[in-house]
Design an enzyme around this catalytic site. Structure first.
Site, PDB file in Angstrom:
ATOM      1  N   LYS A  17      76.023 123.374   2.305  1.00 51.23           N
ATOM      2  CA  LYS A  17      75.313 123.609   1.152  1.00 51.23           C
ATOM      3  C   LYS A  17      75.767 122.627  -0.163  1.00 51.23           C
ATOM      4  CE  LYS A  17      74.187 127.391  -1.925  1.00 51.23           C
ATOM      5  NZ  LYS A  17      74.412 128.965  -2.251  1.00 51.23           N
ATOM      6  N   SER A  33      70.742 131.799  -3.015  1.00 47.47           N
ATOM      7  CA  SER A  33      70.889 130.315  -3.173  1.00 47.47           C
ATOM      8  C   SER A  33      71.078 129.425  -2.106  1.00 47.47           C
ATOM      9  CB  SER A  33      71.658 130.008  -4.533  1.00 47.47           C
ATOM     10  OG  SER A  33      73.225 130.176  -4.000  1.00 47.47           O
ATOM     11  N   SER A  84      73.602 135.420  -2.111  1.00 47.74           N
ATOM     12  CA  SER A  84      73.025 134.202  -1.847  1.00 47.74           C
ATOM     13  C   SER A  84      73.287 133.637  -0.352  1.00 47.74           C
ATOM     14  CB  SER A  84      73.857 133.076  -2.695  1.00 47.74           C
ATOM     15  OG  SER A  84      73.670 133.133  -3.960  1.00 47.74           O
TER      16      SER A  84
END
Length: 491
Positions: free
Chosen positions: A97, A172, A196
């Site tokens: 990520k 996210s 997330s």
């Protein structure tokens, strides 16, 4: 498309569009590498080509470096030829990520206001995966600074749900979830400060684990403090467990990690039939969508049928929404305090609003919320001595239109209002695993969207949570749900 069950579930899953090599899991790759029937270079070339296709359709990546990935694959291939792989994840395509440092790569935190220079070192989780021989095929998208539970940013645009591109993939860790669902890599490193990992896992129909806080070391420290966890995302529980083993452990750069973390353990069967399960159905903010509630209710009925003892429970805390917002908004204010007003002007308007609200929180109020958090977290620890696990919906709503923070016309103002099944478990720091349990709406099968079931365990019980998650995965809840509701599908 000839399988009626597949039709009733809403057509072929996104992974079915991937080349065969992109659909393999960790154990399959390891077996084929060991026998010399497949090489990491072959797999990586196929995955990289598929990454490009996924990027074009769904925008799951902020950066890719094909040549660097192939260099890692060649090194892995050499180790396998010598019969000395570095770890069980050696040669496994992996994504990171865009919030975690990757040495030699640009990591922008989903923002044009951050440093564009390549990172000088790996984050501990990334370093452990690299040492284990994982192959980094790309850096996945995040909203700016990971501040919200959907994935879009001024820097990289909108990341779209592979089941229905007009819909959000959640966030996210949205890019990671899309990459997992489509086969653009096997293992995917995400972060979870309020849902997330778990929300995009639910929205994209994959497995995501928020481990016990501190199980996976964090460095540099997250701007969002001790609600922020690092964990695995994958298409199966076994793959998520393999990734957790590869990157967990103590790192002295992470003071907040302390002494407590879950030591890697094998998964085992037998948890479900003897489990005492608390069934949590009322979020502290927002309302539970009836379609989500019905799907999770069906899933829980299958847990009972498998022998689990299930009892409805409420969480022990009060004003959890306000408590979480105090922590999250104040942290956002701190994060933006080091960014000039000129740079802030180009940042996500919602992030700036949240940071502004956080700056107005008084020190006494913030301390009061921190003390309230301690009381709530202790009560959660006690609750998880009465029950082996808690289960709940992963998210209270279905995916909604991409590019929005809240569903249009919902009357909601912030993502936290619909994320009430996730952020409390960041406050209390327990491990929580999400896996798919159904797809809705059944009356529009061509656009059916995944629904996730959340399993929560006591702190340190990460591998017990994964063990019961694997048993539930084997029940085939999506198929059972589809079969029981097939009469709803137009013929």
């Amino acid at each position: 498309m000839s399988d009626p069950a597949q039709k009733s579930m809403g057509g072929i899953p996104p992974i079915a569009d991937a080349p065969a090599l992109c659909q393999l899991g960790v154990a399959e790759l390891r077996s084929l590498y060991r026998r010399g029937e497949l090489s990491p270079v072959q797999v990586t070339r196929e995955v990289l080509q598929h990454v490009d296709r996924v990027q074009e359709r769904f925008n799951a990546f902020s950066f890719t470096d094909h040549e660097r990935a192939l260099d890692m694959a060649r090194a892995s291939e050499a180790r396998w030829r010598k019969g000395s792989p570095a770890s069980p994840v050696d040669g496994v395509p992996t994504t990171i990520k865009d919030l975690l440092w990757v040495a030699g790569s640009v990591v922008r935190y989903g923002s044009l206001g951050t440093d564009a220079k390549p990172c000088a070192e790996d984050a501990p989780s990334v370093a452990r995966l690299r040492a284990g021989g994982a192959i980094f095929v790309g850096i996945t998208t995040s909203p700016e600074l990971g501040w919200k539970a959907v994935t879009d940013s001024n820097a990289f645009g909108i990341t779209r749900n592979p089941w229905a591109p007009a819909m959000t993939c959640g966030g996210s860790s949205g890019g990671a979830a899309v990459a997992a669902a489509t086969g653009a890599g096997v293992l995917h490193l995400g972060t979870d400060g309020g849902g997330s990992i778990r929300i995009p896992a639910s929205f994209c129909g994959i497995v995501g684990l928020k481990p016990t806080f501190g199980t996976v070391p964090a460095y540099p420290a997250s701007a969002f403090g001790t609600v922020a966890h690092i964990g695995p995302m994958a298409r199966s529980v076994d793959d998520a467990a393999a990734m957790l083993r590869a990157m967990s452990g103590r790192d002295l750069r992470d003071w907040a990690q302390g002494w407590m973390h879950a030591a890697p353990q094998p998964l085992h069967d037998g948890e479900l039939a003897k489990a005492r399960i608390g069934y949590w159905t009322t979020p502290p903010s927002g309302a539970l969508c009836p379609e989500v509630g019905a799907a999770v209710e069906f899933a829980v009925s299958q847990l009972r049928a498998a022998g689990a003892r299930v009892e409805r429970v409420d969480l022990p805390g009060k004003d959890l929404h306000r408590m979480f917002q105090a922590h999250w908004f104040a942290s956002a204010a701190h994060r933006l305090a080091g960014i000039s007003a000129a740079e802030q002007s180009g940042m996500d308007a919602g992030l700036r609003q949240v940071a502004s609200a956080g700056a107005r929180i008084s020190a006494p109020d913030l301390v009061a919320q921190q003390i309230g958090r301690a009381h709530f977290a202790a009560a959660m620890d006690r609750l998880l001595t009465e029950f082996d696990f808690l289960v709940s919906p992963a998210a209270s709503i279905l995916p909604f239109s991409a590019g929005l923070e809240v569903p249009q016309g919902s009357g909601l103002s912030r993502w936290t209002e619909w994320a009430g099944f996730s952020y409390p478990i960041n406050l209390s720091q327990q491990p929580a695993c999400v896996l798919p349990c159904a797809r809705r709406p059944m009356d529009a099968p061509a656009h059916a969207l995944p629904i996730g079931l959340q399993i929560i365990g006591a702190r340190g019980a990460d591998y017990r949570v994964l063990s019961i998650a694997r048993e539930i995965e084997r029940l085939g809840l999506e198929q059972l749900f589809a079969q029981s509701h097939s009469r709803e599908v137009p013929r």
